[in-house]
Design a protein around this motif. Structure first.
Motif, short mmCIF file in Angstrom:
data_model
loop_
_atom_site.label_atom_id
_atom_site.label_comp_id
_atom_site.label_asym_id
_atom_site.label_seq_id
_atom_site.Cartn_x
_atom_site.Cartn_y
_atom_site.Cartn_z
N ASP A 178 62.22 4.49 66.70
CA ASP A 178 63.33 5.24 66.08
C ASP A 178 64.45 4.32 65.62
O ASP A 178 65.38 4.79 64.96
N MET A 179 64.39 3.05 65.95
CA MET A 179 65.47 2.13 65.57
C MET A 179 65.33 1.76 64.09
O MET A 179 64.30 1.25 63.67
N PRO A 180 66.36 2.02 63.28
CA PRO A 180 66.28 1.64 61.87
C PRO A 180 66.24 0.12 61.71
O PRO A 180 66.79 -0.61 62.53
N ASP A 181 65.58 -0.34 60.66
CA ASP A 181 65.56 -1.78 60.40
C ASP A 181 66.99 -2.28 60.17
O ASP A 181 67.80 -1.57 59.55
N PRO A 182 67.30 -3.48 60.63
CA PRO A 182 68.65 -4.01 60.39
C PRO A 182 68.92 -4.18 58.89
O PRO A 182 68.06 -4.66 58.15
N ASP A 183 70.09 -3.80 58.48
CA ASP A 183 70.55 -4.07 57.11
C ASP A 183 71.11 -5.49 57.02
O ASP A 183 70.97 -6.15 55.99
#
Length: 241
Positions: A178-183
């Motif tokens: 569920d962790m979004p990829d780092p921007d």
């Protein structure tokens, strides 16, 4: 000249910022101190960056606290890091909880990590599980290659046929799907390496490298990195504007 915070467009703040917190040992050496004192000094940096993330509206902050390769360090330093992280969690978890921060830990649950440390990790995660202002993920006993290997092992164990495996299959078997990829990924201390950090997730992250040693980092450095990020054209393999 406007400050870095004043230059930030608050409608385009990166959702997820990750930090490689590097330079503690060199900071200690600069001041004639034991390496362990550099790690201790890094606590102030970490929590000022957390405050900065809350101030500007970052929703996910991931920090590289202890890598799978860090076990190669001198035993005294490893013991200090284990004890320091345990006491840090005990000291800070209530404060973070009061600020609406959810604490999570990314990495292998190895028997090499003392049970007293994993117990503090579990207590902090349980206490803050329902907070939603900021997710602070501490990569602890973590390696990007290890995470991918563990994901593949789970896929194989589930009997997924090879022809059915695609990128979404791998992504769904990472430690925190569920962790979004780092921007945005920021590395301190003037080093220009990824160092086995979030290898799968960094495919399209913007990278910013700071010369500042980690114990000297403050929220203004986060703001500067975000301002630089907002000045870039993120094309994701496509054609620029």
């Amino acid at each position: 000249m406007p400050s870095a915070l004043e230059r930030i467009d608050t409608t385009r703040v990166p959702l997820h910022v990750a930090f490689v917190m590097d330079g503690n040992g060199r900071w200690a050496q600069r001041y004639g101190l034991p390496r362990t004192q550099g790690h201790a000094a890094g606590e102030t940096a970490l929590f000022d960056v957390v405050e900065g993330a809350l101030e500007v509206g970052v929703r996910w902050l991931t920090v590289y606290a202890f890598s799978t390769e860090n076990w190669r360090r001198p035993p005294d330093e490893v013991r200090f890091l284990m004890n320091f992280n345990r006491s840090l969690l005990r000291r800070r978890r209530d404060e973070l909880n009061d600020r609406g921060v959810r604490i999570r830990f990314l990495g292998r649950r190895s028997r090499r990590v003392p049970p007293s440390v994993t117990r503090e990790m579990d207590l902090a995660a349980e206490l803050t599980a329902h907070n939603d202002r900021l997710t602070l993920t501490m990569a602890f006993n973590y390696g990007g290659r290890a995470e991918i290997v563990d994901a593949l092992r789970r896929i194989v164990a589930e009997g997924v046929p090879a022809r059915a495996i695609d990128e979404s299959t791998v992504a769904s078997h990472l430690y925190f799907p569920d962790m979004p990829d780092p921007d945005l990924v920021v590395r301190t201390s003037g080093e220009y390496r990824i160092s086995n950090f979030l290898l799968w997730q960094l495919a399209y992250a913007e990278l910013v490298f700071l010369d500042t040693l980690w114990p000297d980092v403050r929220r203004e450095h986060l703001f500067e990195a975000i301002a630089e990020y907002q000045g870039r054209d993120r094309r994701f393999g496509g054609v620029g504007r």
